[in-house]
Write an enzyme that holds these catalytic residues in place. Structure first.
Site, PDB file in Angstrom:
ATOM      1  N   ASP A   1      57.269  32.571  39.135  1.00  0.00           N
ATOM      2  CA  ASP A   1      55.892  32.081  39.120  1.00  0.00           C
ATOM      3  C   ASP A   1      55.414  31.903  40.529  1.00  0.00           C
ATOM      4  O   ASP A   1      55.612  31.335  41.237  1.00  0.00           O
ATOM      5  CB  ASP A   1      55.760  30.715  38.475  1.00  0.00           C
ATOM      6  CG  ASP A   1      54.232  30.309  38.094  1.00  0.00           C
ATOM      7  OD1 ASP A   1      53.829  30.696  37.066  1.00  0.00           O
ATOM      8  OD2 ASP A   1      53.750  29.549  38.764  1.00  0.00           O
TER       9      ASP A   1
ATOM     10  N   ASN B   1      42.555  31.650  43.124  1.00  0.00           N
ATOM     11  CA  ASN B   1      41.600  31.885  42.376  1.00  0.00           C
ATOM     12  C   ASN B   1      40.283  31.188  42.588  1.00  0.00           C
ATOM     13  O   ASN B   1      39.168  31.706  42.587  1.00  0.00           O
ATOM     14  CB  ASN B   1      41.855  31.925  40.884  1.00  0.00           C
ATOM     15  CG  ASN B   1      42.812  33.277  40.253  1.00  0.00           C
ATOM     16  OD1 ASN B   1      42.491  34.281  41.053  1.00  0.00           O
ATOM     17  ND2 ASN B   1      43.472  33.320  39.414  1.00  0.00           N
TER      18      ASN B   1
ATOM     19  N   GLU C   1      50.507  34.671  36.333  1.00  0.00           N
ATOM     20  CA  GLU C   1      51.053  34.896  37.456  1.00  0.00           C
ATOM     21  C   GLU C   1      52.457  34.882  37.495  1.00  0.00           C
ATOM     22  O   GLU C   1      53.440  34.700  38.607  1.00  0.00           O
ATOM     23  CB  GLU C   1      50.646  33.802  38.490  1.00  0.00           C
ATOM     24  CG  GLU C   1      50.923  32.352  37.952  1.00  0.00           C
ATOM     25  CD  GLU C   1      50.026  31.723  37.215  1.00  0.00           C
ATOM     26  OE1 GLU C   1      50.003  30.454  37.156  1.00  0.00           O
ATOM     27  OE2 GLU C   1      49.060  32.379  36.441  1.00  0.00           O
TER      28      GLU C   1
ATOM     29  N   ASP D   1      43.592  39.092  41.958  1.00  0.00           N
ATOM     30  CA  ASP D   1      44.012  40.304  41.378  1.00  0.00           C
ATOM     31  C   ASP D   1      44.682  41.071  42.472  1.00  0.00           C
ATOM     32  O   ASP D   1      46.028  41.740  42.205  1.00  0.00           O
ATOM     33  CB  ASP D   1      42.995  41.120  40.688  1.00  0.00           C
ATOM     34  CG  ASP D   1      42.290  40.692  39.429  1.00  0.00           C
ATOM     35  OD1 ASP D   1      43.180  39.632  38.726  1.00  0.00           O
ATOM     36  OD2 ASP D   1      41.410  41.061  39.201  1.00  0.00           O
TER      37      ASP D   1
END
Length: 314
Positions: free
Chosen positions: A180, A188, A223, A197
């Site tokens: 993770d 973000n 993620e 992305d």
């Protein structure tokens, strides 16, 4: 000369009547007799007299018979047979001609049918190839993450089911690592989803580069990434996970500059269901997050730490 046959016949009749006893005075006197001149054909030829100069009712004696009169019946029969043969041959020739025409037409139809069959077969093959291509494309879309181009969660679950089915009844060394990206939501929020992305794509590439040929990585969701390590015991799986962690935290080309990851590792035990294996990896990942992130925790370490925490609490 007169016809000797006619006179001879009358003379014979008179002689028969006299012999029968009839008096000559009682015999009828023929005043008018049938006169039919008769000529010797040989004498006419000798004196070179043409037959067309003779009286119309004349007869010829010793005239040689012509081929027609001698073989008239044979000639007629032969002509009839010849006509029958000619008719038969004509009918046969007509049938042969019709048959040839029918064969030519049939060949033409066969060539046209072959051409249509080839065209149809090619169309079907093209459609089959197109369907196969579309099927492969749909399968790829169904089993591939569109962003990172890694196999997705569905593909990972199917692979794990296959591997567990092979290893369930024997000692195995299958391990999994659940990754993770740390504090990805802040990336973000700070840089935007486009940068997020790019971080995912770059991290996927780094994870893939850190693996061996037999290992596979899947985008597990958001993620998270799952790494499947066949024929890998727990200690070796920890080492590979550490290599992945170090590769991910190297400086990034994205505005985020540096990204870290927390990893939980679990090794399969015989008879264990898939959900239990993944649950142990997820618990180890949670422990890595709770312990400060950017580290690798194995499921055994997670059990040890949980036991210590429980002992301390008591």
């Amino acid at each position: 000369m007169n016809n000797p046959y006619t006179h001879g016949r009358h003379a014979a009749m008179v002689a028969q009547q006299i012999l029968a006893g009839t008096p000559p005075s009682a015999l009828p006197v023929l005043n008018d007799t049938d006169y039919r001149p008769s000529f010797d054909y040989r004498a006419l030829q000798r004196f070179n007299i043409k037959t067309d100069l003779l009286p119309p009712d004349s007869t010829l004696a010793f005239e040689p018979e012509g081929i027609w009169y001698r073989y008239r019946q044979v000639i007629i029969i032969s002509l009839a047979v010849i006509l029958a043969l000619v008719s038969t041959v004509a009918v046969l020739l007509a049938n042969i001609h019709r048959r040839r025409q029918a064969e030519l037409t049939l060949r033409k139809w066969n060539r046209e049918l072959d051409r249509l069959v080839r065209i149809r077969t090619q169309e079907l093959e093209d459609r089959a190839h197109e369907l196969a291509r579309l099927g492969n494309k749909m399968r790829k879309l169904a089993y591939t993450d569109s962003l990172t181009e890694l196999p997705n969660r569905r593909a990972g679950q199917e692979l794990l089911k296959t591997l567990l089915g092979r290893e369930r009844d024997r000692e195995q060394s299958l391990s999994v690592a659940l990754l993770d990206l740390d504090q990805f939501k802040q990336i973000n929020d700070r840089f935007g989803y486009e940068v997020g992305d790019k971080v995912l794509v770059e991290s996927a590439g780094r994870i893939r580069d850190a693996l061996r040929a037999a290992d596979q990585v899947f985008r597990w969701g958001g993620e998270e990434f799952l790494v499947v390590l066949p024929e890998t015991p727990a200690d070796q799986a920890i080492q590979i996970a550490e290599r992945i962690r170090e590769r991910v935290q190297q400086p990034s080309f994205t505005p985020a500059r540096q990204v870290t990851t927390s990893i939980g590792v679990a090794s399969f035990t015989p008879g264990e269901p898939l959900d239990a294996l993944l649950g142990r990896a997820d618990a180890a990942l949670y422990q890595a997050k709770q312990s400060g992130r950017n580290q690798v925790i194995g499921s055994q370490q997670c059990l040890v730490r949980s036991s210590r925490q429980h002992t301390d609490a008591v």
